[in-house]
Design an enzyme around this catalytic site. Structure first.
Site, short mmCIF file in Angstrom:
data_model
loop_
_atom_site.label_atom_id
_atom_site.label_comp_id
_atom_site.label_asym_id
_atom_site.label_seq_id
_atom_site.Cartn_x
_atom_site.Cartn_y
_atom_site.Cartn_z
N ASP A 149 5.56 -8.44 1.26
CA ASP A 149 6.91 -7.96 1.56
C ASP A 149 6.87 -6.74 2.48
O ASP A 149 7.71 -6.60 3.37
CB ASP A 149 7.67 -7.65 0.27
CG ASP A 149 7.91 -8.90 -0.55
OD1 ASP A 149 8.61 -9.80 -0.06
OD2 ASP A 149 7.40 -8.99 -1.68
N ASP B 205 12.67 -5.77 4.61
CA ASP B 205 12.64 -7.19 4.23
C ASP B 205 13.38 -7.27 2.90
O ASP B 205 12.81 -6.97 1.85
CB ASP B 205 11.20 -7.68 4.10
CG ASP B 205 11.13 -9.13 3.65
OD1 ASP B 205 11.97 -9.93 4.10
OD2 ASP B 205 10.23 -9.46 2.85
N GLU C 172 16.02 -7.96 8.22
CA GLU C 172 15.99 -9.41 8.42
C GLU C 172 17.36 -10.01 8.09
O GLU C 172 18.01 -9.61 7.13
CB GLU C 172 14.92 -10.03 7.52
CG GLU C 172 14.67 -11.50 7.79
CD GLU C 172 13.51 -12.01 6.98
OE1 GLU C 172 12.39 -12.00 7.51
OE2 GLU C 172 13.72 -12.41 5.82
#
EC number: 3.1.21.10
Length: 173
Positions: free
Chosen positions: A139, A8, A67
């Site tokens: 996160d 992420d 991502e």
């Protein structure tokens, strides 16, 4: 069996999560955050690159999932996020890992069941799916969710020549 590293990305905090997939079983291997406390962007990118390289060296993943960039309200934020993604992707590519990218909405849909899920819902589902004793930090939970998404979608996907993708159920992708 495959080990998947989920990332992420963020210019200040980059979450990571590592899971092992054996058939339909997912096993938690590790997670955490790479924190960059300096203001200098080139140094932050260097720290992200070095951190991701260290994680790859430690866990020896077979796949790297990250991502995709979303359009932020602030263009400067989107640019910094893109740079952080680039640093992480270069670390993976330099170590010959195949890179897969997933939209945040797709990750939430896969893990929670709705693309509009809140961070707390993602944390709860990651905890449940990986049978963790507590919710991971936000996160790291997002990174684990990205890895889970990769495992789920790769189970339903066949790779063909020239990197074409076809869903096992016959729908072209």
């Amino acid at each position: 069996m495959a080990i998947v590293l989920g990332i992420d990305p963020g210019s200040r905090v980059t979450g990571y999560g590592v899971i092992r997939q054996q058939g339909r079983q997912l096993t938690y291997l590790g997670s955490g955050c790479i924190r960059t406390v300096v203001d200098d962007m080139p140094t932050r990118l260097k720290l992200i690159y070095a951190g991701v390289t260290e994680i790859i060296t430690q866990f020896q993943p077979d796949f790297f999932a990250i991502e995709q960039v979303f359009m932020a309200k602030n263009p400067d934020s989107a640019l910094k996020l893109g740079q952080a993604r680039g640093a992480a992707i270069v670390a993976a590519v330099n170590l010959n890992l195949p890179v897969s990218e997933y939209a945040a909405r797709q990750v939430k849909q896969t893990v929670v069941g709705t693309g509009a899920a809140e961070k707390s819902q993602v944390q709860h589902m990651v905890r449940s799916l990986l049978q963790l004793p507590a919710n991971p930090q936000a996160d790291a939970a997002d990174a684990l969710a990205i890895a889970i998404t990769h495992c789920h979608l790769s189970q339903n996907t066949l790779r063909l020549g020239n990197d074409q993708m076809v869903l096992a159920r016959g729908r072209l992708r």
